[in-house]
Design a protein around this motif. Structure first.
Motif, short mmCIF file in Angstrom:
data_model
loop_
_atom_site.label_atom_id
_atom_site.label_comp_id
_atom_site.label_asym_id
_atom_site.label_seq_id
_atom_site.Cartn_x
_atom_site.Cartn_y
_atom_site.Cartn_z
N TYR A 152 0.84 -1.21 0.00
CA TYR A 152 0.00 0.00 0.00
C TYR A 152 0.87 1.25 0.00
N ARG A 153 0.48 2.22 -0.85
CA ARG A 153 1.13 3.53 -0.82
C ARG A 153 0.06 4.60 -0.71
N SER A 154 0.25 5.53 0.22
CA SER A 154 -0.74 6.59 0.39
C SER A 154 -0.64 7.59 -0.75
N GLU A 192 -2.24 2.18 -8.51
CA GLU A 192 -3.00 1.05 -8.01
C GLU A 192 -2.58 0.68 -6.59
N HIS A 193 -1.38 1.13 -6.22
CA HIS A 193 -0.91 0.84 -4.86
C HIS A 193 -1.76 1.54 -3.81
N GLN A 194 -2.45 2.62 -4.19
CA GLN A 194 -3.31 3.33 -3.23
C GLN A 194 -4.59 2.54 -2.93
N ALA A 234 0.36 -4.97 -5.22
CA ALA A 234 1.67 -4.95 -4.58
C ALA A 234 2.74 -5.36 -5.58
N ASP A 235 3.98 -4.96 -5.28
CA ASP A 235 5.13 -5.39 -6.07
C ASP A 235 5.79 -6.56 -5.35
N ILE A 236 6.13 -7.60 -6.13
CA ILE A 236 6.67 -8.83 -5.55
C ILE A 236 8.20 -8.87 -5.71
N TYR A 253 6.04 -3.18 -19.21
CA TYR A 253 5.90 -4.51 -18.61
C TYR A 253 6.45 -4.54 -17.19
N GLU A 254 5.58 -4.94 -16.25
CA GLU A 254 6.01 -5.07 -14.85
C GLU A 254 5.61 -6.45 -14.36
N GLY A 255 6.50 -7.42 -14.50
CA GLY A 255 6.21 -8.79 -14.07
C GLY A 255 6.02 -8.93 -12.57
N TRP A 256 6.37 -7.92 -11.84
CA TRP A 256 6.32 -7.96 -10.37
C TRP A 256 5.06 -7.37 -9.76
N HIS A 257 4.31 -6.61 -10.57
CA HIS A 257 3.16 -5.90 -10.01
C HIS A 257 1.89 -6.75 -10.17
N VAL A 258 1.33 -7.19 -9.03
CA VAL A 258 0.10 -7.99 -9.08
C VAL A 258 -1.07 -7.20 -8.52
#
Ligand SMILES: [Zn+2]
Length: 438
Positions: free
Chosen positions: A320-322, A353-355, A360-362, A403-408
């Motif tokens: 989560y990011r504010s 999307e983190h808000q 989250a990023d893995i 491309y962000e393979g880490w962001h789910v």
């Protein structure tokens, strides 16, 4: 509804009655009504008298009559057929029509929809008219709007079909059509956009297309759209999943429909009930869940355990990011790389999307993650636990991100599975954009 034609009461009742004298012509293509010994499309005491007399040796049956009297088709007319005849009478009295039936008879094709108690709709290719009905014994009275009731006798052939014999001696065969899709409202209802750029609001029997009224006739596996200007389009219906169906129009073209119901509540945008944050849809600065949501954490723990079984280590490096944190982050990137570059990898405040607390990023948020075994495992398995790789390879112009393979993103198992199976990004799946408007 504009298409509803309310005519004079007498004309309505006349319209309800099919043209008389269909009986003889229809007999060829209409199935045999067993127990109807005299062939008048009524099962009543006259038939019983004919059959009883025959069984007592006091009367003859023609070969046609004998065929209709032989209820169990065993080639012999006997007392068992008399018993079956009584059962038929009981069935006609207790079976009430419910659902959508297509009618074939003397006045062209039409459809009846019975709600199961006392209301219904009469559908023709160009009109939809409400009616009320009451049934007692094997008789049904149908009243169109303010018209006088028209009576008919009901004779069921089986659970799916019955004959209506109207007062003017005309006969119609009513056959149940696709109740699963029509009667439970699963057929077309909802807001859709099509790949022809049109927006639709569809109900069971009516709707709008770009604000123009349309009447909708369900025709078995087809749907017919009747526009206010009289244009009629018929299309073969196929559904690929709960958010998508296609109509293969009779003119050879096809139109793909995507359910897209966009609602905004407290400044938060939901598409088909799913919270969306991207370059088009932002979150208010006040939207602040208390970290990652409980659903996210539960699903992630399950996925983490499954990955461990496969000797993979998954951890969250950024959850989560504010709003204010994202603002600082983004402004620092802009200062370093410039706005155009920053926009390709970092979201503007309110657009991250983190808000949401659902993303989250893995492990490691950088290109080197994309070639790790964990990246491959995530791409293949995360949907089973309710996640999608939100910014896939080759879809930069659609998602707005490289491309962000880490962001789910957490969507729940059902939707994540559907999106994964479709091979589409979330934007494509819901037919929405991700583009800054400022
Ligand atoms: Zn991320």
């Amino acid at each position: 509804m504009k298409l509803l034609h309310i005519a004079a009461a007498a004309a309505l009742t006349a319209a309800l009655l099919p043209t008389a004298g269909v009986q003889s012509r229809a007999a060829d293509d209409m199935p045999l009504l067993r127990a109807d010994v005299n062939g008048d499309y009524l099962i009543n005491s006259q038939d019983m008298v004919l059959l009883s007399k025959f069984l007592l040796g006091a009367g003859e049956l023609s070969s046609e009559q004998a065929q209709r009297a032989d209820f169990d088709s065993d080639g012999v007319v006997d007392t068992f057929d008399l018993i079956s005849m009584r059962k038929s009478c009981v069935r006609n009295a207790v079976n009430d029509p419910q659902g959508t039936f297509s009618a074939v008879g003397g006045s062209g094709k039409r459809w009846f929809w019975f709600d199961g108690s006392s209301e219904g709709l009469l559908l023709r290719s160009d009109t939809v008219t409400p009616f009320s009905f009451s049934k007692w014994g094997d008789s049904i009275d149908i009243t169109l709007s303010a018209g006088a009731p028209a009576s008919a006798a009901i004779s069921w052939l089986d659970d799916e079909r019955f004959y209506l014999k109207w007062g003017n001696s005309s006969v119609e065969l009513l056959t149940r059509c696709d109740t699963e899709r029509f009667d439970k409202g699963l057929y077309l209802s909802g807001e859709y956009v099509s790949d022809k750029g049109k927006s639709y609001k569809l109900g069971q029997f009516s709707g709008t297309c770009g604000g123009e009224d349309i009447a909708i006739l369900p025709l078995g596996t087809k749907a017919q759209f009747i526009y206010s200007d009289g244009t009629v389009k018929t299309g073969g219906f196929s559904r690929s999943d709960k958010y998508h169906f296609t109509l293969d129009w009779d003119d050879g073209t096809s139109e793909k429909f995507t359910r897209r119901e966009i609602t905004v509540k407290d400044g938060i945008t939901y598409v088909n009930g799913v919270l969306i944050a991207n370059k088009t849809y932002s979150l208010p600065s006040t939207y602040a869940p208390n970290g990652l949501t409980a659903e996210f954490n539960t699903a992630f723990a399950k996925m983490q355990a499954a990955a461990k079984q496969d000797r993979m280590t998954l951890g969250i490096c950024s959850g989560y990011r504010s709003y204010s944190y994202q603002a600082t982050l983004y402004n620092n990137y802009v200062a370093r790389d410039g706005k155009a570059a920053a926009d390709t990898y970092s979201a503007r405040p309110g657009h991250s999307e983190h808000q949401t607390g659902l993303a989250a990023d893995i492990n490691y948020a950088g290109d080197s993650f994309n070639s790790t075994p964990e990246a491959k495992w995530l791409a293949e398995n995360c949907h089973k636990y309710g996640f999608i790789i939100r910014y896939p390879k080759g879809k930069e112009s659609i998602t707005g991100y490289k491309y962000e393979g880490w962001h789910v993103r957490y969507l729940g198992e059902e939707l994540a599975g559907l999106v994964h199976d479709s091979g589409l990004t979330l934007e494509e799946y819901f037919a929405i954009d991700s583009k800054y408007s400022y």
